[in-house]
Design a protein around this motif. Sequence first.
Motif, PDB file in Angstrom:
ATOM      1  N   MET A 138       0.961  -1.324   0.320  1.00 34.52           N
ATOM      2  CA  MET A 138       0.002   0.059   0.248  1.00 34.52           C
ATOM      3  C   MET A 138       1.051   1.313  -0.134  1.00 34.52           C
ATOM      4  N   PRO A 139       0.744   2.078  -0.968  1.00 33.66           N
ATOM      5  CA  PRO A 139       1.311   3.219  -0.951  1.00 33.66           C
ATOM      6  C   PRO A 139       1.088   4.176   0.218  1.00 33.66           C
ATOM      7  N   ILE A 140       2.235   5.008   0.581  1.00 33.09           N
ATOM      8  CA  ILE A 140       1.884   5.973   1.501  1.00 33.09           C
ATOM      9  C   ILE A 140       0.741   6.965   1.253  1.00 33.09           C
ATOM     10  N   GLY A 141      -0.028   7.118   2.185  1.00 34.25           N
ATOM     11  CA  GLY A 141      -1.178   8.117   1.798  1.00 34.25           C
ATOM     12  C   GLY A 141      -2.404   7.579   1.178  1.00 34.25           C
ATOM     13  N   ALA A 142      -2.306   6.446   0.715  1.00 35.95           N
ATOM     14  CA  ALA A 142      -3.616   5.725   0.210  1.00 35.95           C
ATOM     15  C   ALA A 142      -4.981   5.892   0.992  1.00 35.95           C
ATOM     16  N   PHE A 143      -4.678   5.969   2.176  1.00 35.86           N
ATOM     17  CA  PHE A 143      -6.058   6.185   3.032  1.00 35.86           C
ATOM     18  C   PHE A 143      -6.913   7.412   2.494  1.00 35.86           C
ATOM     19  N   ILE A 144      -6.423   8.280   1.747  1.00 33.46           N
ATOM     20  CA  ILE A 144      -7.073   9.664   1.234  1.00 33.46           C
ATOM     21  C   ILE A 144      -7.956   9.195   0.562  1.00 33.46           C
ATOM     22  N   ASN A 145      -8.010   8.111  -0.346  1.00 30.58           N
ATOM     23  CA  ASN A 145      -8.778   8.064  -1.379  1.00 30.58           C
ATOM     24  C   ASN A 145     -10.367   7.546  -0.937  1.00 30.58           C
ATOM     25  N   VAL A 146     -10.526   7.329   0.347  1.00 29.42           N
ATOM     26  CA  VAL A 146     -11.685   7.192   1.063  1.00 29.42           C
ATOM     27  C   VAL A 146     -12.631   8.325   1.059  1.00 29.42           C
ATOM     28  N   PHE A 147     -12.145   9.526   1.037  1.00 29.53           N
ATOM     29  CA  PHE A 147     -12.664  10.906   1.150  1.00 29.53           C
ATOM     30  C   PHE A 147     -13.308  10.955  -0.311  1.00 29.53           C
ATOM     31  N   PRO A 148     -14.593  11.582  -0.322  1.00 28.08           N
ATOM     32  CA  PRO A 148     -15.312  11.738  -1.707  1.00 28.08           C
ATOM     33  C   PRO A 148     -14.797  13.204  -2.208  1.00 28.08           C
ATOM     34  N   PRO A 149     -14.746  13.161  -3.530  1.00 40.38           N
ATOM     35  CA  PRO A 149     -14.137  14.095  -4.403  1.00 40.38           C
ATOM     36  C   PRO A 149     -14.653  15.690  -3.864  1.00 40.38           C
ATOM     37  N   ALA A 150     -15.771  15.669  -3.438  1.00 41.67           N
ATOM     38  CA  ALA A 150     -16.317  16.964  -2.907  1.00 41.67           C
ATOM     39  C   ALA A 150     -15.591  17.522  -1.870  1.00 41.67           C
ATOM     40  N   VAL A 151     -14.788  16.561  -1.023  1.00 42.86           N
ATOM     41  CA  VAL A 151     -14.035  17.329   0.080  1.00 42.86           C
ATOM     42  C   VAL A 151     -13.023  18.100  -0.466  1.00 42.86           C
ATOM     43  N   PHE A 152     -12.264  17.527  -1.703  1.00 45.46           N
ATOM     44  CA  PHE A 152     -11.212  17.985  -2.005  1.00 45.46           C
ATOM     45  C   PHE A 152     -11.541  19.289  -2.900  1.00 45.46           C
ATOM     46  N   LEU A 153     -12.821  19.306  -3.472  1.00 50.57           N
ATOM     47  CA  LEU A 153     -13.383  20.464  -4.164  1.00 50.57           C
ATOM     48  C   LEU A 153     -13.441  21.642  -3.283  1.00 50.57           C
ATOM     49  N   LEU A 154     -14.066  21.126  -2.051  1.00 55.73           N
ATOM     50  CA  LEU A 154     -14.275  22.269  -0.837  1.00 55.73           C
ATOM     51  C   LEU A 154     -12.837  22.757  -0.304  1.00 55.73           C
ATOM     52  N   VAL A 155     -11.839  21.865  -0.092  1.00 56.04           N
ATOM     53  CA  VAL A 155     -10.606  22.283   0.419  1.00 56.04           C
ATOM     54  C   VAL A 155     -10.070  23.507  -0.738  1.00 56.04           C
ATOM     55  N   HIS A 156     -10.111  23.161  -2.097  1.00 55.81           N
ATOM     56  CA  HIS A 156      -9.397  24.065  -3.158  1.00 55.81           C
ATOM     57  C   HIS A 156     -10.263  25.117  -3.274  1.00 55.81           C
ATOM     58  N   LEU A 157     -11.779  25.090  -3.031  1.00 57.41           N
ATOM     59  CA  LEU A 157     -12.381  26.210  -3.147  1.00 57.41           C
ATOM     60  C   LEU A 157     -12.224  27.318  -2.214  1.00 57.41           C
ATOM     61  N   VAL A 158     -12.006  26.712  -0.774  1.00 58.63           N
ATOM     62  CA  VAL A 158     -11.756  27.690   0.284  1.00 58.63           C
ATOM     63  C   VAL A 158     -10.238  28.349  -0.009  1.00 58.63           C
ATOM     64  N   ALA A 159      -9.401  27.488  -0.430  1.00 57.32           N
ATOM     65  CA  ALA A 159      -8.085  28.108  -0.749  1.00 57.32           C
ATOM     66  C   ALA A 159      -8.224  29.165  -1.835  1.00 57.32           C
ATOM     67  N   PHE A 160      -8.912  28.806  -3.026  1.00 61.55           N
ATOM     68  CA  PHE A 160      -9.120  29.993  -4.020  1.00 61.55           C
ATOM     69  C   PHE A 160      -9.590  31.313  -3.415  1.00 61.55           C
TER      70      PHE A 160
END
Length: 99
Positions: A1-23
């Motif tokens: 298992m590659p390092i950080g593979a656990f992040i794949n359990v989060f739905p794409p909306a979480v990443f969109l939210l993070v990038h939207l807030v950063a934007f």
Amino acid sequence: MPIGAFINVFPPAVFLLVHLVAFLIGAYFAYRAFGAGLTTFGWAFTLYALAEIVYMTYHLDITVFLFAHTISEVLDLVAFVLVFVAGVQRVLAGRPAAT
């Protein structure tokens, strides 16, 4: 298992939210910098905000990861250089001329 593979359990909306807030943070800082007449800082934050938009294109399945990541990293690098340049300019502008 590659390092950080656990992040794949989060739905794409979480990443969109993070990038939207950063934007939004980058856009706000750009707006404030331009409003204060700090154009170099303003462009740096604008490039950062654009990088966040490019990251979002991956999560929206518009681009592939490597393309979005590479373009975003270049925008972030140029933004970082502009922050450095703007900071140095402000420091040097406050110094008296050497005799």
